[in-house]
Design an enzyme around this catalytic site. Structure first.
Site, PDB file in Angstrom:
ATOM      1  N   ARG A  17     -28.446  -9.599  34.009  1.00  0.00           N
ATOM      2  CA  ARG A  17     -28.669  -8.336  34.353  1.00  0.00           C
ATOM      3  C   ARG A  17     -30.341  -8.396  34.413  1.00  0.00           C
ATOM      4  O   ARG A  17     -30.956  -8.673  33.420  1.00  0.00           O
ATOM      5  CB  ARG A  17     -28.085  -7.517  33.209  1.00  0.00           C
ATOM      6  CG  ARG A  17     -28.596  -5.852  33.354  1.00  0.00           C
ATOM      7  CD  ARG A  17     -27.862  -5.204  34.562  1.00  0.00           C
ATOM      8  NE  ARG A  17     -28.001  -3.729  34.296  1.00  0.00           N
ATOM      9  CZ  ARG A  17     -27.564  -2.923  35.146  1.00  0.00           C
ATOM     10  NH1 ARG A  17     -26.555  -3.429  36.140  1.00  0.00           N
ATOM     11  NH2 ARG A  17     -27.484  -1.721  35.029  1.00  0.00           N
ATOM     12  N   ASP A  75     -10.427  -2.829   0.696  1.00  0.00           N
ATOM     13  CA  ASP A  75     -11.356  -2.187   1.157  1.00  0.00           C
ATOM     14  C   ASP A  75     -12.722  -2.898   0.641  1.00  0.00           C
ATOM     15  O   ASP A  75     -12.745  -3.436  -0.605  1.00  0.00           O
ATOM     16  CB  ASP A  75     -11.584  -0.686   0.556  1.00  0.00           C
ATOM     17  CG  ASP A  75     -12.877   0.160   0.819  1.00  0.00           C
ATOM     18  OD1 ASP A  75     -12.883   0.529   1.863  1.00  0.00           O
ATOM     19  OD2 ASP A  75     -13.750  -0.150  -0.165  1.00  0.00           O
ATOM     20  N   THR A 134     -11.291  -2.346   6.102  1.00  0.00           N
ATOM     21  CA  THR A 134     -10.513  -1.624   5.060  1.00  0.00           C
ATOM     22  C   THR A 134      -9.191  -2.292   4.606  1.00  0.00           C
ATOM     23  O   THR A 134      -8.948  -2.482   3.686  1.00  0.00           O
ATOM     24  CB  THR A 134     -10.041  -0.115   5.873  1.00  0.00           C
ATOM     25  OG1 THR A 134     -11.241   0.817   6.120  1.00  0.00           O
ATOM     26  CG2 THR A 134      -8.876   0.547   4.815  1.00  0.00           C
ATOM     27  N   THR A 169       0.807  -1.086   0.126  1.00  0.00           N
ATOM     28  CA  THR A 169       0.187   0.109   0.077  1.00  0.00           C
ATOM     29  C   THR A 169       0.773   1.147  -0.023  1.00  0.00           C
ATOM     30  O   THR A 169       1.821   1.505   0.836  1.00  0.00           O
ATOM     31  CB  THR A 169      -0.861  -0.111   1.297  1.00  0.00           C
ATOM     32  OG1 THR A 169      -1.655  -1.062   1.144  1.00  0.00           O
ATOM     33  CG2 THR A 169      -1.694   1.226   1.308  1.00  0.00           C
ATOM     34  N   GLY A 193     -23.637   1.000  30.008  1.00  0.00           N
ATOM     35  CA  GLY A 193     -22.385   1.940  30.441  1.00  0.00           C
ATOM     36  C   GLY A 193     -21.214   1.102  30.544  1.00  0.00           C
ATOM     37  O   GLY A 193     -20.137   1.279  30.491  1.00  0.00           O
ATOM     38  N   SER A 239      -6.436   0.955  -2.407  1.00  0.00           N
ATOM     39  CA  SER A 239      -6.994  -0.165  -3.133  1.00  0.00           C
ATOM     40  C   SER A 239      -6.589  -0.426  -4.559  1.00  0.00           C
ATOM     41  O   SER A 239      -6.454  -1.605  -5.089  1.00  0.00           O
ATOM     42  CB  SER A 239      -8.372  -0.019  -3.167  1.00  0.00           C
ATOM     43  OG  SER A 239      -8.889   0.155  -1.902  1.00  0.00           O
ATOM     44  N   GLU A 277      -6.499  -5.283   3.823  1.00  0.00           N
ATOM     45  CA  GLU A 277      -6.554  -6.528   3.009  1.00  0.00           C
ATOM     46  C   GLU A 277      -7.763  -6.322   1.952  1.00  0.00           C
ATOM     47  O   GLU A 277      -8.293  -7.499   1.362  1.00  0.00           O
ATOM     48  CB  GLU A 277      -6.973  -8.053   3.931  1.00  0.00           C
ATOM     49  CG  GLU A 277      -5.763  -8.138   5.076  1.00  0.00           C
ATOM     50  CD  GLU A 277      -4.513  -8.497   4.276  1.00  0.00           C
ATOM     51  OE1 GLU A 277      -4.575  -9.365   3.354  1.00  0.00           O
ATOM     52  OE2 GLU A 277      -3.517  -8.053   4.786  1.00  0.00           O
ATOM     53  N   GLY A 302       2.922  -2.550   8.455  1.00  0.00           N
ATOM     54  CA  GLY A 302       3.104  -3.248   9.800  1.00  0.00           C
ATOM     55  C   GLY A 302       4.599  -3.782  10.081  1.00  0.00           C
ATOM     56  O   GLY A 302       5.184  -4.150   8.881  1.00  0.00           O
TER      57      GLY A 302
END
Lengths: 637, 637
Positions: free
Chosen positions: A308, A423, A419, A137, A398, A143, A421, A176
């Protein structure tokens, strides 16, 4: 329904890779502290910690399953994907760094290189002694990889390639392992040999020596990201960087010492797509990881909803469990069903991948179908994860917002899955292109404009006849219901499938017709494409939905009669009816659903949710996420 | 369309509070460095920095606009909301800490207290010399405030209240300003006087003296959160904490020295709802802030789409701008239109709030309608923000994932907006309750079970006749189209409104009918409610959508003829048709849309997107987000 043990569902989901998956789960559970620890770590330390744990896990052999045994790998492509998927139960920086190192970097050396590269690098890569980057990239081109502007020019005088970042926005970005740990990079660049442009090729380039940038290489840190901050993404610039001729990953094309370009694949476009085809493993991996992350989120949210209580609803004396509210069932249970469906669809694409990459399937057509299926499954799986994790967070109120309860990391870390590998929108266009061209060999070389021209030149019938769905549909055409007539049983699985097939074929014909009429009306192909684009995406979506349902259905049918099968049958119905419900407007618009039937489907989805409510805990326990990885003590009670 | 200046759109959006908004924008732009700075700050320092900047901003008077002038405030409720909304353009921890201090804590003292509290605290609160908490939510009870288990027992011997956390899960949780900076807390507790339970009341309780927890108070830090880490949320436990009798915020109820409970509001339920009614400001504030955050995200994504090129689509020579793709227009432009619509709907609720809280509107009915509108607008605005920010992030690809480009903070910080100040699902139930009971005075005291019983006791016609929409609909019933007959112009604004009104009334009748038939069939009210719950939520949704459209429509109609009006007209059409399109299945199911018309609406949405495409930059510039706050230099070029 007789009692079912959650482990029998886990076995069903784990399939042939149960052993590997259990090993990874155990490895993650033993290192569950990482999840707590990294929450408070500054970025630099987080990165170091992830590197450390990754090397530690690698030592167990779980990250190298896809490499040949002679280099210390496991020699099993499918198992390597399964292991990767399972790693998504833990810290996702660890997962993604593993993907960068072993999937992208190691995978490129393995798939695009030849023996000389394998012998030189693979053992070190598998052992984690040599970390590297996959530098494809560029900042200016995400892309559209074919348009990268990094150039590698062959210098016959020195038998070297000279790598150059030729434009301001042509630096490699989001790479990376680039910011800190990578020593080598597989760099994708436009190859120029003897003054002639040969398209995008990959070369091995040293980027860092003893911790500092190699001569001619500039490295920048991408800085803080939304998530995945344990991965050191960075930018790379190349200025007159020289690498030996043998650095070219030469499985599909080579340059001789004398400077002659040679390749067995004649067409430049096809060569490019063949190289890109190696990306398919990355896509299958990310899709599978997204599904696993959804499973973690659903396990927490469903268990919370079973503990809950809020507001008195069923009696004046006691507050009701969240999951006893119809709306809460609606929020979570269709997502559980969909996650099972995705898991089985992922199994198909993983098996196909295994067969293609292990040489079991050798046809070009099978490879192209795999690429399409991988692209489509990745897109829908990652969108599913984004949606599911968000819904689960909201369903925990929360408490879901506190980092200790895992949604923080799950949301932030998986967000980029839609996104990277590829889009998702671009991937769905790739799927549509395959459908519109019947996966013909020419299609790989077509850009959007070529596609419009190609489809415009065919009869609509020809487009349809080339598709598999058409052939399938012919057999079942009789049972495609017409709105208001002959309503099949709403829980008839044939009915669901027929509806999905009908939609796919009808949309495909519609796209072909629109492209043709646009071109015939004398409009520019680009403008025609832009106008039809939402239908193009739509048909791809419909296609993948059909594949997902087929996978779930096939899985149910191969189960022996019994409680597990009955439960899966219900889930499969809920999954399919949810898909039809979501697009019921389309079915009404196209005369395949009466308004009454449409309302009946909504009611049936509600009813299925109520029917599955008692099995909710079992269904999420079936995902087999180790307790240690759930954290969220407070939510789970 | 003649050229429009973006500032004229900004003026239109800013309305009567243009001056205040400009002041806040300037204040934020001057402190824009905060956005960069906090990205790398450890949590403790982030909190201190936010406190510092908040006090600095407070000195300008922009955070105290809602307080009476005699205490250093601005005496203008509407202006205070506008200023708060505008603050959402900056760091959202700063916004939320401001909301905690001035909206919730200060607001409770102002609204629930009397002169003695005002004189003692307000000047210090407004000046930021006294920071405090709003301690309502408990760990075990988020949305169901009536069930809190903190108890305040009056001790007539000492003329004190004794505050006690009575159950393991009854500690106050997620309380802003609690972990570090708050000295006082307004604590909501069950009042017990002379052995009698009097329901939930609020008291001022010191929780921290010179930086350490007050005697009997235990404080815990909530730890890292998904976002808003510049706000010090924490937990509070009370054990035998004694406060003087005068600590009770006694505007609606008081306890005499002798221990007599006195209140002008007779019913306990109504008293509780009157107190809760003061929460309405918080809801209006959060809704407005969510809209502003959406505007920031859209400004970045649209400007990126007008700069970024990817793939050759319109010619073989140059790559196309993202926003020239039909699909990309579809992703962003309806969200732009919707954001304008939300902004005008927010203006109505803000004005209503101003009138009610400034004493311009004094009827109980007006207050109840305000509460309903505030709840509904908050729910839809915050979901809109979650969706919009996500779509914008994805539309910016990998670049959107880098923290520098703002989506990281926007996503993480706004995520809890759908939960706090009232969970959206619970809020929509409140809206539905108002509709089903015609905002009668009894409705405030009803829980879900009461509501079912109440509605079951009325004729469906009675339910409908009490609603405003019914009266409106009678006037326009003639123009509700029947599918396939008399199709009005697809861009007729009356048509859009009629469709939305019809949906609302029809759904309301459906809910009433289902509740009645469930009860008549002898089923438990709780089970009936659970089954009908999705319709209950649905009718509330439909109601709020109608209000939003009416607000946009009214705004367009009051504009003078000209280019701005023409543009707003287009946007209003896109906004309304997108809503109808999203629920077109429902309209077909109920015979109000033919399948042909439904398809025509999809096509019209696409066409409107294309027509608005040339105005995209103008529309986002109209939001008036200062360049300094956009960061994202790289995306904006």
């Amino acid at each position: 329904m007789t009692a079912i043990d959650a482990t029998s569902l886990t076995s069903l989901l784990d399939g042939r890779y149960a052993g590997v998956r259990q090993d990874v789960r155990k490895a993650l559970a033993e290192r569950a502290d990482l999840l707590d620890e990294v929450e408070e770590l500054p970025r630099a330390e987080y990165r170091e910690r992830v590197r450390e744990v990754l090397l530690d896990v690698s030592a167990s052999g779980l990250t190298g399953l896809g490499f040949p045994k002679e280099y210390g790998g496991g020699g099993d492509v499918g198992a390597s994907i399964a292991a990767f998927e399972e790693m998504a139960g833990g810290d996702l920086s660890l997962l993604v760094k593993s993907g960068v190192q072993f999937g992208l970097f190691g995978g490129a050396i393995l798939q695009l290189g030849t023996e000389r590269h394998h012998d030189r690098y693979l053992a070190d890569i598998v052992a984690g002694r040599l970390l590297g980057c996959f530098a494809m990239t560029e900042h200016g081109h995400g892309s559209n990889v074919a348009a990268v502007a990094t150039v590698a020019t062959y210098d016959p005088a020195t038998h070297e390639f000279v790598i150059e970042t030729t434009r301001e926005d042509a630096y490699k970005d989001y790479i990376g392992n680039a910011a800190c740990h990578g020593e080598l990079a597989v760099v994708f660049a436009q190859l120029v040999v003897g003054g002639e442009e040969r398209g995008v090729h990959a070369l091995v380039v040293p980027i860092r020596v003893d911790g500092t940038a190699a001569p001619g290489v500039r490295i920048e840190d991408d800085g803080p990201k939304m998530g995945l901050n344990g991965v050191d993404n960075g930018r790379l610039w190349f200025s007159g960087v020289r690498v030996p001729r043998t650095s070219l990953l030469n499985r599909f094309a080579d340059v001789t010492e004398a400077g002659e370009y040679v390749s067995e694949i004649e067409s430049a476009g096809r060569r490019f797509f063949t190289m890109l085809g190696t990306l398919v493993q990355g896509r299958v991996s990310v899709g599978g990881a997204a599904i696993r992350a959804s499973e973690v989120a659903l396990t927490i949210a469903v268990r919370y909803a079973l503990r809950r209580r809020q507001f008195e609803a069923s009696s004046d004396a006691e507050e009701s469990l969240l999951l006893d509210y119809g709306q809460h069932q609606r929020r979570l249970l269709p997502l559980v069903a969909r996650t099972y469906a995705m898991r089985f669809a992922q199994e198909v694409v993983r098996d196909d991948l295994h067969d293609v990459f292990s040489g079991v399937s050798t046809s070009e057509h099978a490879r192209r179908e795999l690429e399409s299926r991988a692209a489509g499954t990745k897109a829908l799986a990652t969108w599913h994860a984004t949606r599911t994790i968000q819904e689960c967070r909201e369903a925990c109120g929360g408490a879901g917002y506190l980092a200790v309860n895992r949604f923080t990391a799950l949301k932030a870390d998986t967000d980029v899955f839609t996104t990277f590998e590829g889009d998702n929108t671009v991937l769905l266009q790739l799927v549509a292109k395959g459908l519109l061209t019947g996966y013909s060999s020419e299609f790989e070389e077509m850009d959007q404009l070529d596609l419009v021209r190609f489809v415009a030149g065919l009869a609509v019938e020809t487009v349809l006849e080339r598709t598999a769905v058409h052939k399938l549909l012919e057999r079942v055409r009789d049972v495609v219901p017409i709105a208001g007539e002959r309503e099949p049983d709403i829980l008839d699985s044939d009915y669901h499938l027929t509806m999905l097939r009908f939609r796919e074929e009808h949309m495909l014909a519609g796209v072909a017709r629109r492209l043709q009429s646009g071109v015939k009306a004398g409009r520019e192909p680009g403008a025609v494409f832009s106008t039809v684009q939402d239908h193009v995406i739509g048909v791809a979506h419909a296609h993948v939905e059909r594949l997902i349902h087929e996978a779930f259905r096939a899985k149910v049918r191969e189960l022996p009669e019994g409680a597990v099968r009955d439960l899966m049958d219900l889930l499969c119905d809920l999954s399919a009816l949810s898909v039809i419900e979501a697009d019921r407007a389309w079915f009404m618009e196209h005369g395949r659903l009466s308004s009454e039937r449409s309302k009946a489907i909504i009611a049936e989805v509600n009813r299925l949710c109520r029917e599955l409510r008692p099995h909710a805990r079992l269904l999420v326990d079936g995902f087999g996420v180790p307790e240690e990885l759930l954290r969220a003590e407070d939510l789970l009670g």
